[in-house]
Scaffold this active site. Structure first.
Site, PDB file in Angstrom:
ATOM      1  N   ALA A  63       1.077  -1.096  -0.069  1.00 34.40           N
ATOM      2  CA  ALA A  63       0.036  -0.144  -0.102  1.00 34.40           C
ATOM      3  C   ALA A  63       0.638   1.505   0.453  1.00 34.40           C
ATOM      4  O   ALA A  63       1.938   1.368   0.303  1.00 34.40           O
ATOM      5  CB  ALA A  63      -0.994  -0.064   1.191  1.00 34.40           C
ATOM      6  N   GLY A 102       0.270  -5.045   0.923  1.00 29.98           N
ATOM      7  CA  GLY A 102      -0.918  -5.297  -0.628  1.00 29.98           C
ATOM      8  C   GLY A 102      -0.753  -5.433  -1.976  1.00 29.98           C
ATOM      9  O   GLY A 102      -1.588  -6.416  -2.298  1.00 29.98           O
ATOM     10  N   GLU A 105      -0.929  -9.144  -0.933  1.00 23.41           N
ATOM     11  CA  GLU A 105      -2.155  -9.245  -1.653  1.00 23.41           C
ATOM     12  C   GLU A 105      -3.044  -9.181  -2.696  1.00 23.41           C
ATOM     13  O   GLU A 105      -4.258 -10.387  -2.611  1.00 23.41           O
ATOM     14  CB  GLU A 105      -3.025  -8.450  -0.255  1.00 23.41           C
ATOM     15  CG  GLU A 105      -2.077  -8.924   1.068  1.00 23.41           C
ATOM     16  CD  GLU A 105      -2.839  -7.500   1.940  1.00 23.41           C
ATOM     17  OE1 GLU A 105      -2.490  -6.602   1.902  1.00 23.41           O
ATOM     18  OE2 GLU A 105      -3.839  -8.283   2.423  1.00 23.41           O
ATOM     19  N   GLU A 125       3.192  -6.134   6.779  1.00 15.11           N
ATOM     20  CA  GLU A 125       2.474  -5.195   8.102  1.00 15.11           C
ATOM     21  C   GLU A 125       2.458  -4.538   9.672  1.00 15.11           C
ATOM     22  O   GLU A 125       3.024  -3.905   9.810  1.00 15.11           O
ATOM     23  CB  GLU A 125       1.665  -5.702   7.310  1.00 15.11           C
ATOM     24  CG  GLU A 125       0.843  -4.976   6.202  1.00 15.11           C
ATOM     25  CD  GLU A 125       1.014  -5.867   5.017  1.00 15.11           C
ATOM     26  OE1 GLU A 125       1.250  -7.126   5.437  1.00 15.11           O
ATOM     27  OE2 GLU A 125       0.169  -5.951   4.247  1.00 15.11           O
TER      28      GLU A 125
HETATM   29  N1  COA Z   1       4.434   3.770   0.501  1.00 11.07           N
HETATM   30  C1  COA Z   1       5.503   4.425   0.262  1.00 11.07           C
HETATM   31  N2  COA Z   1       6.456   5.097   0.218  1.00 11.07           N
HETATM   32  C2  COA Z   1       7.438   4.030   0.144  1.00 11.07           C
HETATM   33  C3  COA Z   1       6.696   3.200  -0.197  1.00 11.07           C
HETATM   34  C4  COA Z   1       5.579   2.553   0.536  1.00 11.07           C
HETATM   35  N3  COA Z   1       4.663   1.527   0.258  1.00 11.07           N
HETATM   36  N4  COA Z   1       7.612   1.715   0.208  1.00 11.07           N
HETATM   37  C5  COA Z   1       8.822   2.551  -0.235  1.00 11.07           C
HETATM   38  N5  COA Z   1       8.335   3.835  -0.277  1.00 11.07           N
HETATM   39  C6  COA Z   1       9.107   4.593  -0.609  1.00 11.07           C
HETATM   40  C7  COA Z   1      10.582   4.926   0.094  1.00 11.07           C
HETATM   41  O1  COA Z   1       9.856   6.051   1.322  1.00 11.07           O
HETATM   42  C8  COA Z   1      11.539   5.041  -0.171  1.00 11.07           C
HETATM   43  O2  COA Z   1      11.144   7.035  -0.356  1.00 11.07           O
HETATM   44  P1  COA Z   1      12.736   8.220  -0.537  1.00 11.07           P
HETATM   45  O3  COA Z   1      13.710   7.747  -1.738  1.00 11.07           O
HETATM   46  O4  COA Z   1      12.308   9.439  -0.713  1.00 11.07           O
HETATM   47  O5  COA Z   1      13.139   8.094   0.638  1.00 11.07           O
HETATM   48  C9  COA Z   1      11.380   5.128  -1.734  1.00 11.07           C
HETATM   49  O6  COA Z   1       9.763   4.873  -1.913  1.00 11.07           O
HETATM   50  C10 COA Z   1      11.998   3.701  -1.859  1.00 11.07           C
HETATM   51  O7  COA Z   1      12.204   3.211  -0.853  1.00 11.07           O
HETATM   52  P2  COA Z   1      13.587   2.385   0.122  1.00 11.07           P
HETATM   53  O8  COA Z   1      12.990   1.556   0.799  1.00 11.07           O
HETATM   54  O9  COA Z   1      14.871   3.329  -0.074  1.00 11.07           O
HETATM   55  O10 COA Z   1      14.637   0.886  -1.377  1.00 11.07           O
HETATM   56  P3  COA Z   1      14.735  -0.181  -1.111  1.00 11.07           P
HETATM   57  O11 COA Z   1      14.994  -0.886  -2.321  1.00 11.07           O
HETATM   58  O12 COA Z   1      16.178  -0.250   0.074  1.00 11.07           O
HETATM   59  O13 COA Z   1      13.758  -0.929  -0.560  1.00 11.07           O
HETATM   60  C11 COA Z   1      11.448  -2.023  -0.451  1.00 11.07           C
HETATM   61  C12 COA Z   1      11.852  -1.413  -1.479  1.00 11.07           C
HETATM   62  C13 COA Z   1      10.122  -2.031  -1.051  1.00 11.07           C
HETATM   63  C14 COA Z   1      11.807  -3.286   0.299  1.00 11.07           C
HETATM   64  C15 COA Z   1      11.200  -1.128   0.604  1.00 11.07           C
HETATM   65  O14 COA Z   1      10.316   0.398   0.689  1.00 11.07           O
HETATM   66  C16 COA Z   1       9.732  -1.384   1.676  1.00 11.07           C
HETATM   67  O15 COA Z   1      10.262  -2.227   2.336  1.00 11.07           O
HETATM   68  N6  COA Z   1       8.818  -0.788   1.526  1.00 11.07           N
HETATM   69  C17 COA Z   1       7.710  -1.109   2.654  1.00 11.07           C
HETATM   70  C18 COA Z   1       6.932  -2.137   1.940  1.00 11.07           C
HETATM   71  C19 COA Z   1       5.485  -2.726   2.883  1.00 11.07           C
HETATM   72  O16 COA Z   1       5.963  -2.577   4.226  1.00 11.07           O
HETATM   73  N7  COA Z   1       5.106  -2.616   2.315  1.00 11.07           N
HETATM   74  C20 COA Z   1       3.646  -3.354   3.038  1.00 11.07           C
HETATM   75  C21 COA Z   1       2.622  -1.889   3.706  1.00 11.07           C
HETATM   76  S1  COA Z   1       0.957  -1.827   3.218  1.00 11.07           S
END
Ligand code: COA
Length: 698
Positions: A63, A102, A105, A125
């Site tokens: 999400a 998400g 999901e 999450e």
């Molecule tokens: N929503 C909004 N922004 C998000 C996001 C999300 N779910 N996931 C990542 N971002 C943003 C980060 O804040 C970052 O922004 P910035 O460049 O302005 O700092 C950018 O996307 C890149 O993310 P980053 O974590 O730096 O990249 P990465 O390649 O190291 O890791 C992921 C990628 C997807 C593994 C990691 O971002 C992550 O774990 N995200 C959350 C996943 C999550 O919890 N999903 C469940 C939510 S329901």
């Protein structure tokens, strides 16, 4: 925003591609467009089957967390997953990168999941204080079983494609091109009975009758203090016991309640905070980075070897410099043992171990560092020694090499001053054990160049650390704040607490370890020597860290010596009557009458100095932002993530309350040494009715 989702026909297969960089987060616009394209593909008579995939580096990674402060607007991700599942045409999810939250999901709603060999899936999450709210807790048990689902969701871990295939979380790993394979599969599924996840039977035959009650207790124990993990068990229980529509509705309610709670707010703050700390005002993303392809480490003690392991793991060759011939083999041995443990535990293959060890060179001669790009000095914490090493590095290292010191307290500027290249000198304060702990304090000296800072922040990411920039002061951000916390914990002993009581109160509050156990682990001698290095600035308080000093005098050096605040044996730490007698004797000598002290007082007296010192550090510009302090404490000192860090916690309590509490303890404990005088910034913010979140800069 429709441009973030496109649809094209590949033969009779409709391919829906999400393209919302950087991580294809499912914002309202994106999920609405996915739903609309799905409906269009279902309605299109020229289309028999559908593939959902994503462009760029990853499948949808979840999400859009930035939307979490408001109630979800329809269509929710759960709505979209439900529509996909109900579609009359086969829908295949093509997963690459990280299909998380998400995103996964949505894949669970599809009728088939195919992934690249390097893809990872997961429902992380809980790391944001939530449970999956788009059907994850309801569909996963149908696919992978109740126990595995609870373990996967409550850990929030990322699962490799191979493991996901073995557990049934995906159906296939694509051997060639992912999209081609997904299209083939979609075509193959046309005319077959669609496998709808929620319709698959859940096998509960092996579950004992009290399974959920027992599991809830076990999960609550494993994730002590966290609300979301036990709630995962609640949601999965509904999936097993109630009709799916009821389960989906209940999951949504639980998720929404958690989203509004303090824990999720703290954890979301840290999620963005851990990324924000990488952004240094005045040092833009365009700053050129110095290439770092080889590393030198000076000193093969616990820190030096641990630091070396980080770089060997990241694929960089490391030259380890030792002072004495006998240390040559010892340094290599220490590193070998770290890897051997991982091999025994099955975390590392012997091939990878050999490859990593193959990148290690040991030498007695600083000249071996002539060509490395980065040197990290990790010698004994003594200024004259560090200066001598930096003089040698200045003499042998190539121009442009970055010279870093792992000092945890010493003045980096004095170290830099002995070189002809102070702009290339920086601090890299690793936390012990250096190959495990996530935190790295990067210390900016007076003259450190911007590109050196930018390079180190990037290096930190390469070695999987969270780097926080600190200015120069005694102890930098973390250890400087730790000082008041430890001081108060030891003063409480003299007033009538036992080490176990102090530790228990703080652990019950959420700290990973109590201060006495932590000092035992780090070494009584280490904290004693830190105090010695700063004696001139310490208060003339005869009770100041007195018990720590006495333990040092008695040779009780902590866990490594088998005794410190506690007695340490194979079964762990136990209270030691000798220490309790020592405490009572010292209290008597100082005329401090013992009294019964409650947990609330223990917690408040240890945390208030932490918050006030944090404010002071902010106003001095040592930390860039409150969140930098919070990240340091959560990543390096075991501060409970669900409380967001000391600054965030201060705001949660309210700064007026913090100032009032400090005044209360000034009256109760006396304030001869200024311990209970709030930092001026703390007082100002409180008086203005503001919090640290409103602070706009030093
Ligand atoms: N929503 C909004 N922004 C998000 C996001 C999300 N779910 N996931 C990542 N971002 C943003 C980060 O804040 C970052 O922004 P910035 O460049 O302005 O700092 C950018 O996307 C890149 O993310 P980053 O974590 O730096 O990249 P990465 O390649 O190291 O890791 C992921 C990628 C997807 C593994 C990691 O971002 C992550 O774990 N995200 C959350 C996943 C999550 O919890 N999903 C469940 C939510 S329901």
């Amino acid at each position: 925003m429709a441009e973030h989702v496109r649809r094209e026909a590949r033969g009779r297969v409709g391919v829906i591609t999400v393209d919302n960089p950087p991580v294809n987060a499912l914002s309202l616009a994106v999920r609405t467009a996915v739903r609309d394209q799905l409906r269009a593909a279902v309605a299109d008579p020229a289309i028999d089957a559908i593939v959902i995939c994503a462009a760029g580096r990853t499948f949808m990674a979840g999400a859009d967390i930035r939307e979490f402060n408001a109630r979800p607007v329809e269509p929710t991700i759960g709505d979209v997953a439900g529509e996909i599942e109900a579609a009359p045409k086969p829908v295949v999810a093509a997963l690459h990168g990280t299909a998380l939250g998400g995103g996964y999901e949505i894949a669970l709603g599809c009728h088939y999941r195919i992934a690249t060999p390097t893809a990872k899936i997961g429902l992380p999450e809980v790391n944001l204080g939530l449970i999956p709210g788009a059907g994850g807790t309801q569909r996963a048990p149908h696919l992978i079983g109740v126990k595995v689902a609870i373990a996967a969701i409550s850990s929030g871990r990322h699962i490799s494609a191979t493991e996901a295939l073995a557990m049934g979380a995906i159906d296939e790993i694509a051997s060639g091109d992912l999209l081609e394979a997904a299209i083939d599969t979609a075509q193959r599924l046309v005319g077959t009975t669609l496998r709808r996840t929620l319709d698959l039977p859940i096998d509960v035959s092996a579950l004992p009758p009290d399974f959920f009650a027992t599991e809830r207790v076990a999960v609550a124990k494993r994730y002590r203090g966290f609300d979301a993990q036990p709630a995962v068990v609640d949601a999965v229980e509904v999936a097993v016991k109630a009709p799916s529509a009821q389960g989906i509705a209940r999951e949504r309610e639980i998720s929404w309640d958690l989203k509004q709670g303090a824990q999720s707010k703290s954890l979301r703050y840290l999620f963005f905070g851990e990324r924000e700390v990488a952004h240094i005002p005045g040092i833009g993303r365009e700053t050129p980075l110095r290439p770092i392809a080889s590393v030198g480490v000076v000193g093969a003690g616990t820190m030096g070897t641990g630091i070396a392991v980080n770089f060997l793991n990241a694929g960089l060759p490391v030259t380890l410099i030792v002072a004495k011939p006998e240390a040559l083999a010892r340094g290599r041995d220490t590193i070998g043992k770290i890897y051997a443990r991982d091999v025994t535990k099955g975390r590392l293959s012997p091939d990878v171990e050999a490859e990593r060890m193959g990148r290690l060179t040991t030498s007695l001669d600083m000249a071996a560092l002539a060509n490395v790009d980065l040197v990290i000095e990790a010698a004994f914490e003594k200024m004259s020694l560090k200066q001598e090493i930096f003089r040698s590095l200045d003499a042998v290292c190539k121009p442009g090499a970055i010279l870093a010191s792992n000092t945890s307290t010493l003045d980096l500027d004095q170290i830099a001053a002995v070189t002809r290249r102070p702009a290339d000198v920086i601090g890299t304060h690793f936390f012990s054990p250096a190959h495990v702990m996530k935190l790295l304090e990067v210390v900016r000296g007076d003259k450190t160049a911007n590109d050196v800072i930018a390079t180190l922040m990037n290096v930190a990411k390469r070695i999987n650390k969270i780097a926080v920039l600190s200015g120069v002061c005694f102890g930098f951000i973390g250890n400087r704040m730790f000082e008041g916390y430890v001081r108060e914990s030891q003063r409480l002993l003299l007033e009538g607490c036992t080490p176990a009581q102090v530790d228990k109160a703080l652990v019950d509050w959420g700290m990973a370890m109590g201060p006495c156990a932590l000092v035992d682990l780090a070494g009584i001698d280490v904290s004693y020597l830190t105090r010695e290095g700063n004696r001139a600035n310490l208060p003339a308080d005869p009770s100041y860290c007195l018990i720590g000093d006495r333990l040092h005098q008695l040779g009780r050096m902590g866990q490594k010596a088998g005794k410190g605040f506690y007695r340490h044996g194979p079964d762990g730490a136990a209270s030691d009557p000798e220490v309790e007698t020592l405490i009572r004797d010292e209290a008597k000598r100082l005329g401090i009458a013992p009294r019964v002290i409650g947990d609330d007082e223990i917690v408040a007296r240890c945390l208030l100095p932490l918050i006030s010192e944090g404010a002071q550090i902010l106003s001095e510009g040592i930390a860039l932002r409150p969140v930098d302090i919070d990240v340091v404490w959560c990543a390096g000192y075991g501060f409970p993530r669900y409380r967001g860090g000391p600054m965030f916690y201060g705001d949660t309590v309210g700064l007026t309350q913090i100032v009032d509490d400090m005044a209360k303890y000034a009256r109760q404990c006396g304030n001869d040494f200024g311990y209970w005088t709030p930092s001026p910034l703390l007082r100002e913010l409180a008086a203005a009715g503001k919090g640290f979140k409103d602070w706009t800069g030093a």
